[in-house]
Motif scaffolding. Structure first.
Motif, PDB file in Angstrom:
ATOM      1  N   LYS A  24       0.806  -1.208   0.000  1.00  0.00           N
ATOM      2  CA  LYS A  24       0.000   0.000   0.000  1.00  0.00           C
ATOM      3  C   LYS A  24       0.852   1.277   0.000  1.00  0.00           C
ATOM      4  N   ALA A  25       2.151   1.082   0.260  1.00  0.00           N
ATOM      5  CA  ALA A  25       3.025   2.255   0.281  1.00  0.00           C
ATOM      6  C   ALA A  25       3.202   2.774  -1.144  1.00  0.00           C
ATOM      7  N   PRO A  26       2.959   4.076  -1.379  1.00  0.00           N
ATOM      8  CA  PRO A  26       3.040   4.620  -2.740  1.00  0.00           C
ATOM      9  C   PRO A  26       4.486   4.829  -3.182  1.00  0.00           C
ATOM     10  N   GLY A  27       4.672   4.741  -4.464  1.00  0.00           N
ATOM     11  CA  GLY A  27       5.939   5.153  -5.046  1.00  0.00           C
ATOM     12  C   GLY A  27       7.088   4.200  -4.873  1.00  0.00           C
ATOM     13  N   LEU A  28       6.851   2.946  -4.517  1.00  0.00           N
ATOM     14  CA  LEU A  28       7.953   1.985  -4.381  1.00  0.00           C
ATOM     15  C   LEU A  28       8.473   1.619  -5.766  1.00  0.00           C
ATOM     16  N   SER A  29       9.772   1.708  -5.945  1.00  0.00           N
ATOM     17  CA  SER A  29      10.353   1.346  -7.238  1.00  0.00           C
ATOM     18  C   SER A  29      10.337  -0.165  -7.418  1.00  0.00           C
ATOM     19  N   ASP A  30      10.444  -0.601  -8.669  1.00  0.00           N
ATOM     20  CA  ASP A  30      10.455  -2.026  -8.957  1.00  0.00           C
ATOM     21  C   ASP A  30      11.635  -2.708  -8.268  1.00  0.00           C
ATOM     22  N   ASN A  31      12.779  -2.036  -8.299  1.00  0.00           N
ATOM     23  CA  ASN A  31      13.973  -2.616  -7.690  1.00  0.00           C
ATOM     24  C   ASN A  31      13.810  -2.751  -6.180  1.00  0.00           C
ATOM     25  N   LEU A  32      13.167  -1.756  -5.542  1.00  0.00           N
ATOM     26  CA  LEU A  32      12.967  -1.806  -4.097  1.00  0.00           C
ATOM     27  C   LEU A  32      11.995  -2.923  -3.725  1.00  0.00           C
ATOM     28  N   ILE A  33      10.938  -3.093  -4.491  1.00  0.00           N
ATOM     29  CA  ILE A  33       9.994  -4.185  -4.228  1.00  0.00           C
ATOM     30  C   ILE A  33      10.696  -5.529  -4.316  1.00  0.00           C
ATOM     31  N   CYS A  34      11.507  -5.687  -5.341  1.00  0.00           N
ATOM     32  CA  CYS A  34      12.254  -6.946  -5.512  1.00  0.00           C
ATOM     33  C   CYS A  34      13.184  -7.192  -4.336  1.00  0.00           C
ATOM     34  N   LYS A  38      13.227 -10.181  -1.596  1.00  0.00           N
ATOM     35  CA  LYS A  38      14.477 -10.953  -1.558  1.00  0.00           C
ATOM     36  C   LYS A  38      14.993 -11.076  -0.119  1.00  0.00           C
ATOM     37  N   TYR A  39      15.038  -9.953   0.594  1.00  0.00           N
ATOM     38  CA  TYR A  39      15.543  -9.988   1.965  1.00  0.00           C
ATOM     39  C   TYR A  39      14.614 -10.789   2.882  1.00  0.00           C
ATOM     40  N   GLY A  48       8.950 -24.234   6.303  1.00  0.00           N
ATOM     41  CA  GLY A  48       7.919 -23.669   7.153  1.00  0.00           C
ATOM     42  C   GLY A  48       6.935 -22.871   6.312  1.00  0.00           C
ATOM     43  N   PRO A  49       5.813 -22.451   6.900  1.00  0.00           N
ATOM     44  CA  PRO A  49       4.801 -21.701   6.146  1.00  0.00           C
ATOM     45  C   PRO A  49       5.354 -20.433   5.507  1.00  0.00           C
ATOM     46  N   GLN A  50       6.266 -19.740   6.215  1.00  0.00           N
ATOM     47  CA  GLN A  50       6.791 -18.487   5.689  1.00  0.00           C
ATOM     48  C   GLN A  50       7.710 -18.703   4.494  1.00  0.00           C
ATOM     49  N   TYR A  51       8.102 -19.967   4.282  1.00  0.00           N
ATOM     50  CA  TYR A  51       9.048 -20.238   3.208  1.00  0.00           C
ATOM     51  C   TYR A  51       8.457 -19.916   1.838  1.00  0.00           C
ATOM     52  N   HIS A  52       7.124 -19.881   1.744  1.00  0.00           N
ATOM     53  CA  HIS A  52       6.458 -19.598   0.475  1.00  0.00           C
ATOM     54  C   HIS A  52       6.236 -18.107   0.274  1.00  0.00           C
ATOM     55  N   ILE A  53       7.028 -17.274   0.891  1.00  0.00           N
ATOM     56  CA  ILE A  53       6.788 -15.838   0.830  1.00  0.00           C
ATOM     57  C   ILE A  53       6.826 -15.309  -0.601  1.00  0.00           C
ATOM     58  N   SER A  54       7.636 -15.926  -1.462  1.00  0.00           N
ATOM     59  CA  SER A  54       7.684 -15.483  -2.855  1.00  0.00           C
ATOM     60  C   SER A  54       6.339 -15.700  -3.531  1.00  0.00           C
ATOM     61  N   GLN A  73      16.253 -14.219  -7.948  1.00  0.00           N
ATOM     62  CA  GLN A  73      16.886 -14.445  -6.632  1.00  0.00           C
ATOM     63  C   GLN A  73      15.910 -14.912  -5.561  1.00  0.00           C
ATOM     64  N   VAL A  74      14.591 -14.755  -5.806  1.00  0.00           N
ATOM     65  CA  VAL A  74      13.630 -15.166  -4.786  1.00  0.00           C
ATOM     66  C   VAL A  74      12.990 -16.512  -5.116  1.00  0.00           C
TER      67      VAL A  74
END
Length: 534
Positions: A24-34, A38-39, A48-54, A73-74
């Protein structure tokens, strides 16, 4: 995988509130979203359940989905619990990224061989490979792929297959191509043998070679000579973990020329017998700040005294914790250079005592009698005392003893030896845990009898046990009027007070069996006293 089948994989995958808020945060660049995904992806455990975050992130919105599908990378961490379709899709989306692969036992065996074959066919791309806990049949599927070249491999973990009669696998001469791997820096082998001169084991930063204490017939455990030859090619080694068979000996180690330097070693973990330990330590030069954890199997009084590694020659002990149980002594100490008391490192020493025939007391194999157990306890106390009094552990100021007894008792002489091993002690904490009924009082009595054991020095002056002590905390050390132990404690405290060196603080916790009026009589002999019941 189609979009529809991909979504079917997501039916039971929980949504991520964090991802939803970020979207919902406006103005996020494509690289920042990636990078955000990734992090988050790299921070999650391999399973675990969180492993499917991608996958979760691709369902936030169409914009995010487009970006994340273009971020290989993700998609490069693959667990064998994934469905075959999902594994294929992860391999496709990761493009040419190095892979992190984990092959562990799973309940759902559907397409298991196909999944393993699909993943390990990518050996040339695998960066981190973890295979452990498989059945022998399952592991057989993996073997052909382990002989392939793996130029991207950085970390390898192989743990012996499980089963009622575990089979030790001998990795072949062509293991991982049989050539040096420039990127490989960590190897963890548990229960596997291999040609110990293999270049795969050279130039590592982390090396673990683990075997069972009792080796099976025909098991090819590396000798100390083999280990030293590996270490000659390991100048960058930072962590070394060795657990060898307790019965193996090496008669040719003395013919090896030259001591091995390990200038980068930060941690040394050993589980070996006394002879192996001495042979290895005598042939290693370690940095002065290397932390050591040593467990010696099958230790006997016939063995030489345990000599600490040479790099600790100019160290002294600040404090230590010591666990004494039947046939086992474990010490964890904080030590520092004599000229730099602020720079402490950890030293752990464990002795697993050899079972002596005298312990059986004529009983059948497996039977334990109170007398036999008490003799075993006495030998264990003697081993602990010898280890402490013959090394720089004896100068420690802060000491924490834990004694665990399942039967038998500790006699007066054993307590006396232990208390005399650290004449410079300022603070003593002693905890007694007894798991048999009816012996608690006798152990409390023998302790207080040892505490009040007044000796005379060469000038005929009285010498009190622990005469430099200022703080003492006794947990579950039972003291009663009926057996005379209260009188012994009062005598010791009175002598200290009369000499002008009363205890600064006394704490009695757990079971001590003293009434309030008796506690008051003790309290008047020390500067500060506390009673804790828990």
């Amino acid at each position: 995988m189609t979009c529809k089948s991909a979504r079917s994989q997501m039916i039971d995958v929980p949504s991520s509130s964090v991802v939803e808020k970020i979207s919902k945060a406006p103005g996020l660049s494509d690289n920042l979203i990636c990078n955000i995904i990734k992090y988050a992806f790299e921070a999650q455990p391999m399973y675990g359940p969180q492993y499917h975050i991608s996958l979760v992130a691709t369902h936030v919105c169409q914009h995010w989905r487009h970006i994340i599908l273009q971020c290989p990378q993700v998609w490069n961490r693959i667990h064998i619990s994934f469905s075959l379709d999902l594994i294929v899709e992860y391999l496709k989306r990761s493009i040419s990224e190095p892979l992190d692969v984990q092959v562990l036992p799973v309940r759902n065996k559907a397409h298991w061989s196909a999944k393993v074959t699909t993943v390990l066919a990518q050996m040339s791309r695998i960066r981190d490979l973890d295979i452990r806990g498989l059945s022998a049949t399952e592991f057989e599927v993996c073997i052909p792929f382990l002989n392939q070249k793996a130029p991207e491999l950085q970390t390898l973990r192989l743990v012996q297959p499980i089963g009622p009669t575990p089979h030790q696998y001998r990795l072949s001469d062509t293991f991982l191509g049989g050539e040096p791997l420039k990127r490989l820096n960590s190897v963890y082998l548990a229960g596997f043998s291999m040609p110990w001169n293999s270049p795969v084991l050279h130039n590592l930063k982390n090396l673990s070679l683990l075997f069972k204490p009792v080796s099976a017939h025909g098991e090819e455990v590396p000798s100390i000579s083999d280990i030293l030859n590996i270490l000659r090619y390991s100048a960058q080694l930072e962590h070394l973990n060795l657990s060898l068979s307790e019965s193996d000996t090496d008669k040719v180690v003395g013919h090896i020329s030259g001591v091995v330097d390990l200038p980068s070693l930060r941690e040394l973990v050993l589980k070996i017998n006394s002879q192996q330990y001495q042979q290895l330590i005598d042939n290693l030069n370690l940095p002065s700040d290397t932390e050591c954890s040593v467990t010696i199997y099958n230790y006997s009084f016939k063995d030489p005294l345990v000599a600490f590694p040479r790099h600790l020659a100019n160290y002294h002990c600040v404090s230590f914790e010591c666990l004494i149980s039947e046939s086992c002594v474990e010490v964890e100490a904080q030590v520092c250079p004599t000229d730099d008391p602020e720079r402490t490192i950890k030293l752990e020493i464990g002795l697993i005592l050899q079972q002596e025939g005298t312990f059986t007391d004529g009983a059948s194999d497996g039977d334990v009698t109170p007398n036999s157990s008490s003799r075993e306890i006495k030998i264990t106390f003697n081993a602990a005392t010898t280890l402490i009094s013959s090394t720089f552990l004896s100068v420690a100021r802060d000491i924490d003893y834990s004694v665990e007894l399942y039967s038998g008792y500790v006699d007066v002489s054993s307590w006396c030896l232990l208390l005399s091993a650290t004449p410079h002690a300022k603070s003593l904490q002693l905890s007694l845990e007894e798991y048999s009924v009816g012996i608690q009082t006798s152990n409390g009595k023998t302790f207080f009898e040892a505490l009040s054991d007044i000796r005379r020095d060469h000038e005929s002056k009285d010498v009190l046990p622990l005469q430099n002590l200022s703080h003492m905390h006794l947990h579950n050390i039972i003291c009663t009027l009926e057996d005379g132990s209260l009188e012994m404690l009062v005598e010791w405290l009175t002598l200290r007070r009369d000499r002008g060196s009363p205890l600064s603080k006394l704490v009695l916790s757990g079971n001590h069996s003293l009434r309030d009026d008796q506690l008051d009589s003790v309290k008047g002999l020390v500067q500060s006293a506390e009673w804790e019941d828990f």
